[in-house]
Design a protein around this motif. Sequence first.
Motif, mmCIF file in Angstrom:
data_model
loop_
_atom_site.group_PDB
_atom_site.id
_atom_site.type_symbol
_atom_site.label_atom_id
_atom_site.label_comp_id
_atom_site.label_asym_id
_atom_site.label_seq_id
_atom_site.Cartn_x
_atom_site.Cartn_y
_atom_site.Cartn_z
ATOM 1 N N ARG A 1 2.822 5.709 5.842
ATOM 2 C CA ARG A 1 1.903 4.601 6.106
ATOM 3 C C ARG A 1 2.268 3.383 5.269
ATOM 4 N N PHE A 2 2.686 3.584 4.024
ATOM 5 C CA PHE A 2 3.051 2.437 3.189
ATOM 6 C C PHE A 2 4.334 1.776 3.691
ATOM 7 N N ILE A 3 5.241 2.568 4.242
ATOM 8 C CA ILE A 3 6.443 1.993 4.831
ATOM 9 C C ILE A 3 6.074 1.173 6.061
ATOM 10 N N VAL A 4 5.128 1.675 6.840
ATOM 11 C CA VAL A 4 4.672 0.961 8.024
ATOM 12 C C VAL A 4 4.044 -0.378 7.635
ATOM 13 N N VAL A 5 3.381 -0.429 6.484
ATOM 14 C CA VAL A 5 2.807 -1.695 6.008
ATOM 15 C C VAL A 5 3.903 -2.744 5.896
ATOM 16 N N GLY A 6 5.022 -2.380 5.268
ATOM 17 C CA GLY A 6 6.138 -3.315 5.168
ATOM 18 C C GLY A 6 6.743 -3.626 6.516
ATOM 19 N N GLN A 7 6.845 -2.630 7.393
ATOM 20 C CA GLN A 7 7.389 -2.853 8.720
ATOM 21 C C GLN A 7 6.526 -3.808 9.528
ATOM 22 N N LEU A 8 5.222 -3.763 9.318
ATOM 23 C CA LEU A 8 4.339 -4.667 10.042
ATOM 24 C C LEU A 8 4.625 -6.114 9.687
ATOM 25 N N PHE A 9 4.973 -6.356 8.418
ATOM 26 C CA PHE A 9 5.330 -7.722 8.042
ATOM 27 C C PHE A 9 6.595 -8.151 8.772
ATOM 28 N N VAL A 10 7.616 -7.290 8.753
ATOM 29 C CA VAL A 10 8.869 -7.613 9.433
ATOM 30 C C VAL A 10 8.622 -7.784 10.934
#
Length: 516
Positions: A281-290
């Motif tokens: 989920r924390f990786i997805v947080v960064g992916q959402l920005f990208v």
Amino acid sequence: MTPAPTTLPAPSHLERFARRGTASVVGAGFSSLFGVALVVVVTNGFSATVAGTLFAATSAFLIVESVALLGTDAGLVKWLPAQLATGRAREVPRTLAVATVPVLGLSLAAAVTLYVAAPALAPHLVGTTSAPTMVLMLRPLAVVLPLAAVHDLLVAATRGLGTMRPTVLVDNIGRLGLQALAVLVAYLGGGGPTVLALAWALPYAVGVVVTAVWVHRLVRERSGGAGVPARVLSLAHDFWAYTAPRALARVTQTALKRSDIVLVAALASPAEAALYTAATRFIVVGQLFVQSVQQALSPHLSSLFARHETAAAGSVFQAATRWSVIASWPFYLAMAGFSPLLMRVFGAGYGVASDVVLVLSLAMLLATACGPVDAVLLMAGRSWLSLRNSAVALAVNVGLNLVLIPLDGIRGAATSWSVAIVVRNLLPLLQVRRQLDLWPVTAATVRVSALALGCFGAVDVLVLATRAPLAVGLLALGVATPAYLAGVWWWRTSLDLPAFRTVLRRRRPAHAARLV
């Protein structure tokens, strides 16, 4: 007669992209907040088995929905800005019809199939023990599937028509916020698997109504003008010639993001899937920005490529990469160092998944440095290349998962996804360089990357290598953050940050900002 295109100076293109990008990033912030909140509620409020079954069910749902969407989200974001930029605005309504009818038909067929096949499919997804729970979740999800597909199509259409507001307000804030709230209500009300699945899915129904009204208004405003629209059959041929490969690519990309959760549930257990979902989920947080940068970038690139302004497209591509690195590298480096602490928010026993956060955070550093290369390929019309890249990365991911999950559980899944992330970014990077002569990295990008490594990488070494107390790590982070921000401010001109000054200015009249 089509008016001659007017070439804007590079700074003007960057300012326009900065305005769109800021709105998209704000939406990504809300998406991240609500996404983490939803997982926190599910992992703390329900057993690991129920939580893992929900995550596997929703992952399977999103993969099926990506099949039904037929790549029309990318097709509309490519097609509509090009039509508006080249004086073919009267083709917009027909393009929307050409895209929507097949999606609606296929999504209805997929919904019926998923509903009927749920009992046979469930044991293969989570094993026989949790299969009854999976059936209770898959069937309500199947009912909502057509609404979800049309919702995503319409949200993409609004981006193609020149506005990020529905993406931010309806999808990022409205739908995801309602999902988190509805799941919380389901928990407080003691709801079972069916109620939990409906709480996750029904916000799509609200979103599709609001977005349909928004699209109708945008089409009325922007589809006028001179010129004869293309014949429906000719328009459909051209649209689907581009979009058809994107349909397959969309499926492979969604599977690349979600198949590992399904495979962990099938090859390990639903409880392991809950651990893995929480960690990623924390990786997805960064992916959402990208992803938010890519959403803002794609319509802008489509307009630039349609007007053959390749140099301007290259400058926007490089700026998008710089800005992504500025924001994402500190985030991923901090995630890597503080992953044991962060995993505690998901409840007791979830701290064992901190290695997953560490491995994937390091892989995302490379992915971010490559920039939104897939968006460049797509908006330049290379949808077949994008499909091939996605298929290769998916094959790598699934193949490694089948080997590594039985051997190393969720750490094996993290390793598999990391390798796939590297493949998924390096392939289009080389293709963009070779075919379009574009490159994302500049000297300014290298400098800010080194600055992030020097500031936040040192904190990681202190926390992970020396096992320093938490208070010491937080103090080091408190020193690294202002040092990093000071460096970014010192290099602000070479990083093109002055382009964001336009965000603070008073908005221009609507007719002047129509394609911003």
